[in-house]
Design an enzyme around this catalytic site. Sequence first.
Site, PDB file in Angstrom:
ATOM      1  N   CYS A  55     -10.032  35.899-107.481  1.00  0.00           N
ATOM      2  CA  CYS A  55     -10.512  35.670-108.849  1.00  0.00           C
ATOM      3  C   CYS A  55     -11.914  35.084-108.814  1.00  0.00           C
ATOM      4  O   CYS A  55     -12.467  34.779-107.751  1.00  0.00           O
ATOM      5  CB  CYS A  55      -9.560  34.737-109.604  1.00  0.00           C
ATOM      6  SG  CYS A  55      -9.477  33.085-108.878  1.00  0.00           S
ATOM      7  N   CYS A  58     -12.471  31.856-107.001  1.00  0.00           N
ATOM      8  CA  CYS A  58     -12.593  31.988-105.544  1.00  0.00           C
ATOM      9  C   CYS A  58     -14.057  32.163-105.146  1.00  0.00           C
ATOM     10  O   CYS A  58     -14.500  31.619-104.130  1.00  0.00           O
ATOM     11  CB  CYS A  58     -11.781  33.178-105.050  1.00  0.00           C
ATOM     12  SG  CYS A  58     -10.006  33.063-105.373  1.00  0.00           S
ATOM     13  N   ASP A 459       7.813  48.328 -94.029  1.00  0.00           N
ATOM     14  CA  ASP A 459       7.579  47.264 -93.056  1.00  0.00           C
ATOM     15  C   ASP A 459       8.352  46.042 -93.551  1.00  0.00           C
ATOM     16  O   ASP A 459       8.786  45.996 -94.699  1.00  0.00           O
ATOM     17  CB  ASP A 459       6.083  46.974 -92.973  1.00  0.00           C
ATOM     18  CG  ASP A 459       5.769  45.736 -92.152  1.00  0.00           C
ATOM     19  OD1 ASP A 459       6.270  45.642 -91.026  1.00  0.00           O
ATOM     20  OD2 ASP A 459       5.054  44.859 -92.664  1.00  0.00           O
ATOM     21  N   ASP A 639       1.740  46.297 -94.871  1.00  0.00           N
ATOM     22  CA  ASP A 639       0.656  45.392 -95.257  1.00  0.00           C
ATOM     23  C   ASP A 639      -0.236  44.940 -94.113  1.00  0.00           C
ATOM     24  O   ASP A 639      -1.292  44.379 -94.356  1.00  0.00           O
ATOM     25  CB  ASP A 639       1.240  44.141 -95.909  1.00  0.00           C
ATOM     26  CG  ASP A 639       1.806  43.171 -94.888  1.00  0.00           C
ATOM     27  OD1 ASP A 639       2.605  43.610 -94.036  1.00  0.00           O
ATOM     28  OD2 ASP A 639       1.448  41.981 -94.930  1.00  0.00           O
ATOM     29  N   ASP A 643       0.434  48.135 -89.350  1.00  0.00           N
ATOM     30  CA  ASP A 643       0.958  49.215 -90.197  1.00  0.00           C
ATOM     31  C   ASP A 643      -0.096  50.260 -90.524  1.00  0.00           C
ATOM     32  O   ASP A 643       0.218  51.306 -91.095  1.00  0.00           O
ATOM     33  CB  ASP A 643       1.489  48.647 -91.521  1.00  0.00           C
ATOM     34  CG  ASP A 643       2.582  47.620 -91.321  1.00  0.00           C
ATOM     35  OD1 ASP A 643       3.471  47.875 -90.493  1.00  0.00           O
ATOM     36  OD2 ASP A 643       2.535  46.565 -91.970  1.00  0.00           O
TER      37      ASP A 643
END
Length: 740
Positions: A55, A58, A459, A639, A643
Amino acid sequence: MTISAPLPGAMAEPEHVQASACPACIAAPSAAAIAAAAAEVQGARLMLSLPTAHCAACISLVEQSLQKVEGVRSARVNLTLRRVSVDAAPEVTAERLIGVLKGVGYEAHELDPGLLSATETDRQGRDLLMRLGVAGFSMMNVMLLSVAVWSGAGDATRDLFHWISAAIALPTVVFAGQPFFKSAWASLRVGRLGMDVPISLALILASTISLFETWNSGHHAYFDAAVMLSFFLLAGRYLDHRTRAVARSAAEELAALEVPRAVVLRDGAEVTLPIAEVALGDLVRVRPGGRMPVDGVVVEGQSELDRSLLTGESLPVFAGPETVVSAGEVNLTGPLVVRVTAAGRESSLHRMADLVAVAESAKTRYTSLAERAARWYSPLVHILSFGAFGFWMWKTGGDLRFAVNISAAVLIITCPCALGLAVPAVVTAASGKLFRKGLLIKHGTALERMAEVDTVVFDKTGTLTMGAPAVTNLGEHPRAAVEVAAALAAASSHPLAQALVVGARAAGIAPTRVEDLREVPGYGVEGVWKGRRVRLGRAEWCGSEPGDTTATYLCTGEGAARAFTFADSLRPGAAEAVASLRAQGLRVMLISGDAQGAVAGLAARLGIEDWTAGALPAEKAAAVTGLMQAGHRVLMVGDGLNDTAALAAAHVSISPASALDAARVASDIVLLGQDMAPIGDALRISRQAARRIVENFGVSAAYNVIAVPLALVGMATPLAAAAAMSLSSITVSLNALRLK
């Protein structure tokens, strides 16, 4: 279980990492954002990935924190790409900045600016939008002049309006039609009739006939038809472009995550060298908190390694002499000296990037329904048009004007505008509906591929689970024991220690006073409480036998060691998503790099019968590829870095917003929030979208069955053909909107 330094992103105050991502964080980068990123890559000395930034707050916190570091001249956060570029003095290191960001609650990884693409610009999108604007402006003006002619303007006034229309329309067609002309020429050069060949011929014929009629003071000119064609065709092309929003290559992102430098021991001194200059057999020092720059074997030191990015293991593993390590793993507690066995392009991380690149190139060979339809549509259009020209030349005894008008009308009325809109209009409507449910479609053919899925592979860590441990048996221990454990845990950044601190705080238990705190790399934390030495960490270190569950042990010198057990919390909506997919008749699988006990427990909890534990990244990709080769259409949901190759290899893929940058880039769809339930909706809506696309093709075919005979017998002028073509395009768009 040893208490040690943190997994990346694990911190006592989890609000920064647990907050749902806002759309701005994950949406495909805008042209301005990507151009800015390219400029940042060129000017920044250091660049860090910020997977947990979400956001505007941040941006402020990250930039202010970094600008307080001595030697940092500027820090600029790009929220769209989740990166911060830092202009700093040579003595400022990436490790130092990563530590500062960790202190304010942000996970960070160093990126190599030299390996990031400096050409990440959305030139095509901006070009199409500019041409669309020009075509729209011209269309309005030419239509105004045409209305005057239709209203009865004759002779010199009519000719004047036609010449003014020509002055507006001809440059517009030349400029706005460039995407179609270039594509048509490219097709013809290789002996192929693409969809843009009839489009280009229609634009050229409509303009040429109109100019010929104007030169000879004819009653009818069709400049408005040519400009209207350009506008609607560009609208469809731009709509299609907006659905193809994969802006970066996952292989490039993986390569940029490689550690660009290593500290090599040469003649007893530390020398910082680029990875390209590190040789086999060199000794490399890796400090606590740093990522492994090479593959190798530990020759000195003890520590714990966070392998979650590479293998999906949710907890750190012990590392000592003779331990084999891989590039990309994070060293947690103690310094290590590693003898190099592979570096640079030979490292495991780079080999993973190669796997992703191969899988991505395979996926791009998928052909959309519109492209498949164009294979037979374009030749048929040309046959009809040239057939009409030849017939009417014979029928009228060589009346070129009449024959060309009918040929042009056939080309315009069969112009594949509706066919070109059939897919992007539906994809845009479906994308909007899924976005409101928390899913962002990144790839233009993702929905079409999603509708074909028959197998879903999940996963575990960070996907079906939150990837963060939570203490499960705090209430089983005396308050005094919890106070001591909390005090010891507060001295460590190990994920289990931080989970214990958070759990004690939530229970209203404050840590007691423990003196002489000291962390022992690879084992845990010890201190002095009431004159006695107390320890929190690995079972063996506390004089206990390890159990079957994830735990850390407390020994206070009073009785047996106490085990604080932990479990990874289930991601919201995970059970609902699995149940929904099974209800739709899909095969659901779980493939994880985590330990067998953890994977088996989760599979039983969610009712997943087909599961695999301890899978390496290459094994995950191989499993997905094997399913694809067996004729299955696989949806991969993951994620982590481990992966990424499987996400790229799958028929279609989804990653959560909290995923690593490389995983999000490799996936076709991003789950914006934490709730997994919308994944079931995605499969259902994608099948609805596929039906709408087929319906749109039916509308386009029905329109041609009715309109083409009228054009062939001379009952439709080029202007009427353009109006009919526009009507079919509007019908297709309205049918697509039914998805909403």
